[in-house]
Scaffold this motif. Sequence first.
Motif, PDB file in Angstrom:
ATOM      1  N   THR A 165      39.570  -6.488  51.764  1.00 25.70           N
ATOM      2  CA  THR A 165      39.063  -5.142  52.004  1.00 25.70           C
ATOM      3  C   THR A 165      39.046  -4.352  50.697  1.00 25.70           C
ATOM      4  OG1 THR A 165      39.980  -5.154  54.239  1.00 25.70           O
ATOM      5  CG2 THR A 165      39.420  -3.013  53.293  1.00 25.70           C
ATOM      6  N   PRO A 166      37.959  -3.617  50.420  1.00 27.00           N
ATOM      7  CA  PRO A 166      37.926  -2.810  49.188  1.00 27.00           C
ATOM      8  C   PRO A 166      39.075  -1.803  49.147  1.00 27.00           C
ATOM      9  CG  PRO A 166      35.731  -3.004  50.113  1.00 27.00           C
ATOM     10  CD  PRO A 166      36.672  -3.578  51.136  1.00 27.00           C
ATOM     11  N   ALA A 215      36.395 -12.845  38.982  1.00 30.55           N
ATOM     12  CA  ALA A 215      37.775 -13.133  39.382  1.00 30.55           C
ATOM     13  C   ALA A 215      38.305 -14.353  38.645  1.00 30.55           C
ATOM     14  CB  ALA A 215      37.852 -13.332  40.892  1.00 30.55           C
ATOM     15  N   ASP A 216      37.492 -15.399  38.562  1.00 29.67           N
ATOM     16  CA  ASP A 216      37.938 -16.610  37.869  1.00 29.67           C
ATOM     17  C   ASP A 216      38.196 -16.339  36.392  1.00 29.67           C
ATOM     18  OD1 ASP A 216      37.860 -18.154  40.141  1.00 29.67           O
ATOM     19  OD2 ASP A 216      35.864 -18.968  39.745  1.00 29.67           O
ATOM     20  N   ALA A 217      37.320 -15.568  35.767  1.00 34.18           N
ATOM     21  CA  ALA A 217      37.490 -15.270  34.350  1.00 34.18           C
ATOM     22  C   ALA A 217      38.723 -14.398  34.108  1.00 34.18           C
ATOM     23  CB  ALA A 217      36.245 -14.576  33.805  1.00 34.18           C
ATOM     24  N   TYR A 218      38.953 -13.438  34.992  1.00 29.70           N
ATOM     25  CA  TYR A 218      40.133 -12.575  34.845  1.00 29.70           C
ATOM     26  C   TYR A 218      41.406 -13.374  35.058  1.00 29.70           C
ATOM     27  CZ  TYR A 218      43.268  -8.586  35.406  1.00 29.70           C
ATOM     28  OH  TYR A 218      44.303  -7.690  35.267  1.00 29.70           O
ATOM     29  N   PHE A 241      47.406  -9.731  41.211  1.00 31.30           N
ATOM     30  CA  PHE A 241      46.756  -8.914  40.191  1.00 31.30           C
ATOM     31  C   PHE A 241      45.250  -9.131  40.205  1.00 31.30           C
ATOM     32  CE2 PHE A 241      50.984  -9.855  38.087  1.00 31.30           C
ATOM     33  CZ  PHE A 241      51.549  -8.638  38.421  1.00 31.30           C
ATOM     34  N   VAL A 242      44.832 -10.377  40.380  1.00 33.27           N
ATOM     35  CA  VAL A 242      43.415 -10.700  40.431  1.00 33.27           C
ATOM     36  C   VAL A 242      42.783 -10.086  41.671  1.00 33.27           C
ATOM     37  CG1 VAL A 242      41.720 -12.568  40.511  1.00 33.27           C
ATOM     38  CG2 VAL A 242      43.835 -12.851  39.181  1.00 33.27           C
ATOM     39  N   SER A 243      43.443 -10.252  42.804  1.00 33.94           N
ATOM     40  CA  SER A 243      42.925  -9.731  44.066  1.00 33.94           C
ATOM     41  C   SER A 243      42.768  -8.217  44.025  1.00 33.94           C
ATOM     42  CB  SER A 243      43.855 -10.134  45.213  1.00 33.94           C
ATOM     43  OG  SER A 243      43.500  -9.489  46.410  1.00 33.94           O
ATOM     44  N   THR A 244      43.750  -7.529  43.486  1.00 27.77           N
ATOM     45  CA  THR A 244      43.698  -6.065  43.436  1.00 27.77           C
ATOM     46  C   THR A 244      42.521  -5.592  42.589  1.00 27.77           C
ATOM     47  OG1 THR A 244      46.094  -5.933  43.702  1.00 27.77           O
ATOM     48  CG2 THR A 244      44.985  -3.989  42.825  1.00 27.77           C
ATOM     49  N   GLU A 274      39.754  -7.198  41.970  1.00 26.84           N
ATOM     50  CA  GLU A 274      38.507  -7.511  42.666  1.00 26.84           C
ATOM     51  C   GLU A 274      38.241  -6.519  43.798  1.00 26.84           C
ATOM     52  OE1 GLU A 274      35.979 -10.086  42.218  1.00 26.84           O
ATOM     53  OE2 GLU A 274      36.961  -9.672  40.285  1.00 26.84           O
ATOM     54  N   ARG A 275      39.282  -6.126  44.513  1.00 25.37           N
ATOM     55  CA  ARG A 275      39.103  -5.224  45.647  1.00 25.37           C
ATOM     56  C   ARG A 275      38.710  -3.818  45.196  1.00 25.37           C
ATOM     57  NH1 ARG A 275      44.481  -5.795  48.962  1.00 25.37           N
ATOM     58  NH2 ARG A 275      43.431  -4.313  50.337  1.00 25.37           N
ATOM     59  N   VAL A 276      39.170  -3.403  44.015  1.00 26.14           N
ATOM     60  CA  VAL A 276      38.783  -2.093  43.482  1.00 26.14           C
ATOM     61  C   VAL A 276      37.286  -2.039  43.203  1.00 26.14           C
ATOM     62  CG1 VAL A 276      39.019  -0.604  41.456  1.00 26.14           C
ATOM     63  CG2 VAL A 276      41.064  -1.470  42.586  1.00 26.14           C
ATOM     64  N   LYS A 277      36.685  -3.189  42.912  1.00 25.70           N
ATOM     65  CA  LYS A 277      35.243  -3.218  42.653  1.00 25.70           C
ATOM     66  C   LYS A 277      34.435  -2.759  43.863  1.00 25.70           C
ATOM     67  CE  LYS A 277      35.277  -6.989  39.250  1.00 25.70           C
ATOM     68  NZ  LYS A 277      34.809  -8.371  38.982  1.00 25.70           N
ATOM     69  N   GLY A 278      35.023  -2.819  45.043  1.00 24.86           N
ATOM     70  CA  GLY A 278      34.326  -2.387  46.240  1.00 24.86           C
ATOM     71  C   GLY A 278      34.353  -0.894  46.471  1.00 24.86           C
ATOM     72  N   SER A 279      35.061  -0.149  45.633  1.00 20.15           N
ATOM     73  CA  SER A 279      35.129   1.303  45.768  1.00 20.15           C
ATOM     74  C   SER A 279      33.843   1.945  45.262  1.00 20.15           C
ATOM     75  CB  SER A 279      36.317   1.851  44.980  1.00 20.15           C
ATOM     76  OG  SER A 279      36.251   3.264  44.877  1.00 20.15           O
ATOM     77  N   GLY A 280      33.430   3.020  45.934  1.00 19.97           N
ATOM     78  CA  GLY A 280      32.273   3.772  45.458  1.00 19.97           C
ATOM     79  C   GLY A 280      32.524   4.431  44.118  1.00 19.97           C
ATOM     80  N   GLU A 281      33.793   4.581  43.729  1.00 22.88           N
ATOM     81  CA  GLU A 281      34.140   5.197  42.454  1.00 22.88           C
ATOM     82  C   GLU A 281      34.486   4.159  41.386  1.00 22.88           C
ATOM     83  OE1 GLU A 281      35.942   9.473  42.872  1.00 22.88           O
ATOM     84  OE2 GLU A 281      37.224   8.065  43.952  1.00 22.88           O
ATOM     85  N   TYR A 282      34.128   2.910  41.633  1.00 24.14           N
ATOM     86  CA  TYR A 282      34.448   1.855  40.664  1.00 24.14           C
ATOM     87  C   TYR A 282      33.947   2.173  39.255  1.00 24.14           C
ATOM     88  CZ  TYR A 282      34.361  -2.633  38.255  1.00 24.14           C
ATOM     89  OH  TYR A 282      34.509  -3.629  37.331  1.00 24.14           O
ATOM     90  N   PRO A 283      32.740   2.743  39.061  1.00 25.13           N
ATOM     91  CA  PRO A 283      32.320   3.067  37.689  1.00 25.13           C
ATOM     92  C   PRO A 283      33.296   3.996  36.975  1.00 25.13           C
ATOM     93  CG  PRO A 283      30.428   3.122  39.151  1.00 25.13           C
ATOM     94  CD  PRO A 283      31.645   2.992  40.028  1.00 25.13           C
TER      95      PRO A 283
END
Length: 338
Positions: free
Chosen positions: A30-31, A199-202, A222-225, A227-236
């Motif tokens: 989940t994002p 995710a693989d590269a990180y 750490f990787v999962s967290t 990746e999940r932040v990328k789903g936020s509308g405020e990711y930029p």
Amino acid sequence: MRLASTLALLALLAPSAPGAQDGPVAAADTPLGIALEGFAYPYPVGYLPLTRDGEAQRLAYMDVPAAGNANGRSVLLLHGRNFPSSYWLPVIQALTTAGYRVIVPDQLGFGKSSKPVGAFTFDAMAADTVALLDRLGLNRVDVIGHSMGGMLAVRIARSYPARVNSLVLEAPIGLEDYRIPVPPVSDAMLLKREGDLTADAYRQQLKTSYALSLPDSAIEPFVSTRERVKGSGEYPRWLQSFVNSYQMIWGQPVVHEIPYIAAPTLFIMGANDHNAPGKPYAPPELRAAMGENAMHAKELAKKMGNGRAEVIEGVGHLVHMEATERFDALAVDFLNTH
């Protein structure tokens, strides 16, 4: 040692984590919000109102009381760039068991704190941290800083020497001036590089850049967290904030200040740690000499009035997770004798 740190990390993602903040933990795919809404911390989280870039901001922190017989002292833990402050859990447990109150902030731009989009400075971070100590009524603390947090700890010890009783620098970066081998890198290039990181590269970056001896199960949160932040509308906004922290690390060296720190200082280094921010951007002939961190720590300790360096064999950049018992013993013994 590794089993304890692994179990502690995995516990951070469990919905039943004791004292966890922000309600139930979201599903693993989940994002997350850019302030890690939906990600439980191991202890209740408070917030200090601040202003940055003309905007209202919040600095998140955990304030964990001593367990058992309190000794009346407090320890401030300062996190690294790629980690939320929840990764300090094994150290918090060791310190509170030893009688210390423990203050664990997320600096602005990290973890559960707000994400400013303007330029970062260690001076501003130091001022924010001291404002938190003021709010909590703490005039003097012991400080443990990891990685980027080590650079911040140096700035606090230099700018506010009366507030620092002793200093532990765990695998700090900033033991060399990165501006010398590494040319300036534009925000645009950094935004693309970080934005394109899979995710693989990180995952591979954490393993190799930090020379980690941890099992994959301890690295995956750490990787999962991320990746999940990328789903936020405020990711930029998160991405811009993260890039700004690189520019601060590269452009605001602290190595020249370390010999002048007055507080007793202990470096705890991983022998395998050759992490050096900006290394991929350095010319090959200069890149090879970067990241001799254990050697730098020993040399700097000799230049200090009261410095000492301990190097732990077989571990990399995350010493408190890779060699938990050894790190805790060194840190607690040092604090107890100063």
